[in-house]
Design a protein around this motif. Structure first.
Motif, PDB file in Angstrom:
ATOM      1  N   TRP A  75      -0.043   8.946   4.486  1.00 44.78           N
ATOM      2  CA  TRP A  75      -1.374   8.023   4.073  1.00 44.78           C
ATOM      3  C   TRP A  75      -1.424   7.963   2.573  1.00 44.78           C
ATOM      4  N   GLN A  76      -0.857   8.981   1.853  1.00 44.23           N
ATOM      5  CA  GLN A  76      -1.066   8.740   0.322  1.00 44.23           C
ATOM      6  C   GLN A  76       0.140   7.979  -0.187  1.00 44.23           C
ATOM      7  N   THR A  77       1.077   7.997   0.507  1.00 44.15           N
ATOM      8  CA  THR A  77       2.381   6.993   0.172  1.00 44.15           C
ATOM      9  C   THR A  77       1.746   5.350   0.570  1.00 44.15           C
ATOM     10  N   GLU A  78       0.916   5.419   1.525  1.00 43.77           N
ATOM     11  CA  GLU A  78       0.321   4.228   2.077  1.00 43.77           C
ATOM     12  C   GLU A  78      -0.509   3.684   0.852  1.00 43.77           C
ATOM     13  N   MET A  79      -1.459   4.552   0.287  1.00 46.26           N
ATOM     14  CA  MET A  79      -2.446   4.277  -0.690  1.00 46.26           C
ATOM     15  C   MET A  79      -1.618   3.899  -1.870  1.00 46.26           C
ATOM     16  N   LEU A  80      -0.545   4.539  -2.413  1.00 45.60           N
ATOM     17  CA  LEU A  80       0.554   3.984  -3.584  1.00 45.60           C
ATOM     18  C   LEU A  80       0.697   2.524  -3.388  1.00 45.60           C
ATOM     19  N   VAL A  81       1.089   2.032  -2.403  1.00 43.26           N
ATOM     20  CA  VAL A  81       1.334   0.662  -1.783  1.00 43.26           C
ATOM     21  C   VAL A  81       0.189  -0.271  -2.560  1.00 43.26           C
ATOM     22  N   LYS A  82      -0.907   0.248  -2.460  1.00 42.61           N
ATOM     23  CA  LYS A  82      -1.998  -0.726  -2.808  1.00 42.61           C
ATOM     24  C   LYS A  82      -1.967  -1.130  -4.269  1.00 42.61           C
ATOM     25  N   PRO A  83      -1.665   0.021  -5.357  1.00 41.92           N
ATOM     26  CA  PRO A  83      -1.678  -0.536  -6.586  1.00 41.92           C
ATOM     27  C   PRO A  83      -0.202  -1.388  -6.932  1.00 41.92           C
TER      28      PRO A  83
END
Length: 428
Positions: A358-366
């Motif tokens: 999920w932290q990699t998923e959050m990296l996708v946002k920026p």
């Protein structure tokens, strides 16, 4: 001009030429509570939505106190002594008090690191302290499922305690809106299936699963269902300023005391900004948050509301422990191999997340909105290739290059990183 960014246990000084116009975005000045136990004891005696702590503790056989793990700068050395003294004065035997480190799926805190986390040698040597292990199925009790189908497994030591207490730091959180309160319970002492289910892409891609948003936030709603299923829980929530000084303490029923702390923190951590920027310079929050690249992602997400589409986020993070868990490294490798679109299609097809992806998923946002450049002194060349972002050797040179590339000399600087959330509010 010089400015400073939090980096590890100290700060980085960054120098830019006068032609670059710097807008520093910091917390609003916060009133600071006096030193000593009095602010804590006053909060215990004047609770929100409950009886005073001494009355709650009277007649109880035992108590379990949840604390955050080493990734959060919670002033435990100030909170725990008066908290435990109050329990003992009310008649709970010292040997019947357990401090449980709410690790979620993070690694345990042990040895000198645990001593540092507790912050009091007296408490460390006289009170039983244990870690939560989310992957140990037998250590959790099954409480059914939430209305959204999330299985509820909670650490037996906490659930079966006669008096359940939670301590936490209230700060902006890039998924749950704000940390503290219910978040220390779930994911703090939840079973891995609970954590993996409410960290799916279906939850985290919801527009309300964001910094400083609690109304309509599906993660927050699931957490509240879980704490209500457990039953009686009381919480000590604290708010700190940019110098890590205590600004507010709330105690009481877990939801009421948490919301009071959130209402206070909103006034200081959410900063209105009248324009968006093509160059944003920020940090990962300094120690202990910037020990890993895993936690660094939070600092990349926090300024998104003021990032001009196509702009650049430049972030400094010490990463003194490297990338993070092996599961996170595996997720990063998949992300780099598949690319953004294929990686997200893979996540959207799952009904249960893999650990730490999920932290990699959050990296996708920026990365959807702009580009990211990372300054760090502790990742190997091999690790840097797994970050999914560009590495820079000099902050000053990267800032100069970004302002030139975007043909815009104005930059936003957020020294405290994810502890401050700028909000785009154009002038009327």
């Amino acid at each position: 001009m010089d400015f400073h960014l939090l980096y590890g246990r100290s700060e980085l000084r960054v120098t830019v030429p006068p032609s670059i116009k710097v807008r520093e975005i910091v917390k609003h000045p916060m009133p600071i509570l006096p030193d000593g136990d009095r602010p804590l004891r006053q909060a215990f005696a004047e609770p929100i939505g409950s009886k005073p702590l001494a009355e709650l503790a009277r007649g109880r056989d035992n108590a379990c106190i949840l604390i955050c793990d080493i990734t959060r700068p919670v002033p435990n050395g100030r909170i725990l002594p008066p908290l435990i003294d109050t329990l003992i004065e009310a008649g709970i035997d010292r040997q019947r008090i357990l401090i449980l480190v709410a690790t979620g799926l993070h690694r345990p805190n042990e040895g000198e690191e645990l001593r540092e986390l507790i912050g009091s040698d007296d408490i460390f040597s006289s009170i039983r302290i244990e870690n939560h292990f989310a992957r140990d199925r037998e250590a959790h009790i099954d409480l059914g499922s939430t209305s959204g189908g999330i299985p509820i497994g909670i650490d037996r030591r906490f659930y079966e305690a006669d008096l359940r207490l939670v301590t936490g730091l209230v700060e902006p959180h890039f998924m749950a809106g704000y940390s503290g309160g219910r978040k220390v319970v779930a994911p703090g002492v939840a079973y891995q299936d609970t954590i993996l289910t409410f960290h799916t892409a279906q939850v985290l891609e919801h527009p309300c699963a964001a910094n400083c948003v609690m109304a309509g936030n599906p993660l927050h709603q699931a957490q509240m269902e879980i704490v209500k299923r457990i039953g009686e829980i009381y919480a000590v929530n604290v708010v700190i300023d940019d110098k890590r000084r205590l600004g507010r303490v709330t105690f009481g029923e877990i939801e009421a005391s948490h919301l009071a702390a959130v209402d206070f923190m909103r006034r200081y951590a959410e900063i209105d900004v009248e324009r968006r920027y093509r160059t944003i310079v920020t940090s990962a929050g300094g120690y202990p948050l910037d020990r890993t690249y895993y936690q660094t992602v939070k600092g990349m997400v926090s300024p998104l509301d003021i990032l001009e589409p196509g702009g650049t986020i430049i972030i400094a993070s010490e990463c003194s422990e490297g990338m993070g868990s092996r599961e996170f490294v595996a997720a990063q490798q998949e992300f780099c191999r598949l690319g953004m679109d294929r990686f997200m299609r893979m996540l959207n097809g799952r009904d249960k997340a893999l650990i730490d992806e999920w932290q990699t998923e959050m990296l996708v946002k920026p990365l959807r909105q702009g580009s990211i450049q990372l300054y760090t002194t502790n990742l190997s060349e091999q690790d840097l290739q797994k970050t999914g972002v560009a590495w820079i050797a000099s902050l000053s040179e990267a800032i100069a290059a970004s302002t030139s590339r975007h043909n815009d000399p104005d930059i936003a600087v957020i020294p405290e990183g994810p502890y401050v959330v700028p909000r785009f509010r154009p002038p009327d």
